[in-house]
Design an enzyme around this catalytic site. Structure first.
Site: not given
Ligand code: SIN
Length: 267
Positions: A98, A100, A242, A257
């Site tokens: 995906h 974000d 990612h 994050r």
């Molecule tokens: C996310 O998808 O923003 C998290 C990615 C992760 O935890 O590696």
């Protein structure tokens, strides 16, 4: 500061910079350029307090306030959200390809993820270049995609994660986006949020969307990042996907994050 590409398509390791202290503007300019060039940059062994982390994010744009029930803010911070999988839990966050917040009218630009606790094994994140995925397509398909818009929705993710929240209203974005910094064309669809092409039914859209989803998953288009406490990844959501790999069983993984607003693309 040394910038070393991880692969020729995506990712670069940046060494020799302490992100906890204020750096000359030129250092942030070079990091931003590396992000434009490589889609995601990685740092190791950063010791950042929450305040230092927010100050770092502000060097690149305005941090957004987390509103997702899936990734809640940490106590005492408006800007930092926590991606946590507690020991013994099965499901992780971000465990599919995906980008974000593609379901928003103005999708997020930069995401920073700082590792606070890493499992003993596994828990890597994969990053894929959607600029490289676009580049590999035939001229004929590129021409067709250039005339299409896609509909994005977080209904599926909300349901899968069992948030109990109503999905956001659907939005549309061009299927091919010109990156606002550098101008490279990027394939802007993703398996988690893109549901159909505008004006097409889901059944009509599915075969072509499935083909496009496969394009981001060629092994030569992605890199893999192994986390340690103090590792920090900073990625550009407009040109990458990612995938948080859920292969650490009962281990605990805690990440902080910050999502930074950035240049908008032409909707
Ligand atoms: C996310 O998808 O923003 C998290 C990615 C992760 O935890 O590696």
């Amino acid at each position: 500061m040394r910038i070393t590409p991880v692969t020729s398509n995506v990712g670069a390791e940046i060494e020799g910079v302490d992100l906890s202290v204020e750096q000359p503007a030129e250092v942030y300019r070079q990091i931003r350029q590396a992000l434009i060039d490589h889609g995601v940059v990685f740092f190791r062994d950063q010791t950042l307090s929450s305040e230092q982390y927010v100050a770092l994010a502000r060097r690149f744009g305005r941090p957004t306030v987390p509103t997702s029930g899936i990734i809640p803010p940490i106590p005492g911070s408006e800007e930092i959200a926590e991606v946590r999988k507690e020991a013994g839990r099965d499901r992780n966050v971000g465990g599919s390809w995906h980008t974000d917040q593609a379901y928003r009218k103005a999708p997020s630009w930069g995401t920073m993820l700082l590792c606070r606790k890493a499992p003993a094994t596994g828990g890597d994140t994969l990053f894929s270049s959607m600029a490289a995925a676009y580049h590999r397509l035939s001229d004929g398909l590129k021409q067709t995609l250039g005339g299409l818009r896609a509909v994005h929705s977080n209904a599926g993710v909300q349901a899968r994660m069992g948030t109990g929240r109503a999905p956001d209203p659907e939005v549309t974005h061009p299927v091919v986006v010109r990156h606002p910094e550098g101008g490279k064309p990027v394939l802007y669809v993703n398996p988690a949020y893109t549901v159909r092409f505008e004006g097409w039914t889901e059944a009509e859209s599915r075969p072509l969307l499935e083909f496009l989803f496969q394009q981001g998953q060629h092994p030569e288009l992605f890199c893999r990042f192994r986390w340690r406490p103090g590792s920090l990844a900073f990625w550009d959501n407009l040109q990458t996907w990612h995938f948080a790999v859920n292969d650490y069983g009962a281990g605990e993984r805690v990440m902080h994050r910050i999502v930074v607003e950035g240049p908008e693309f032409d909707h």
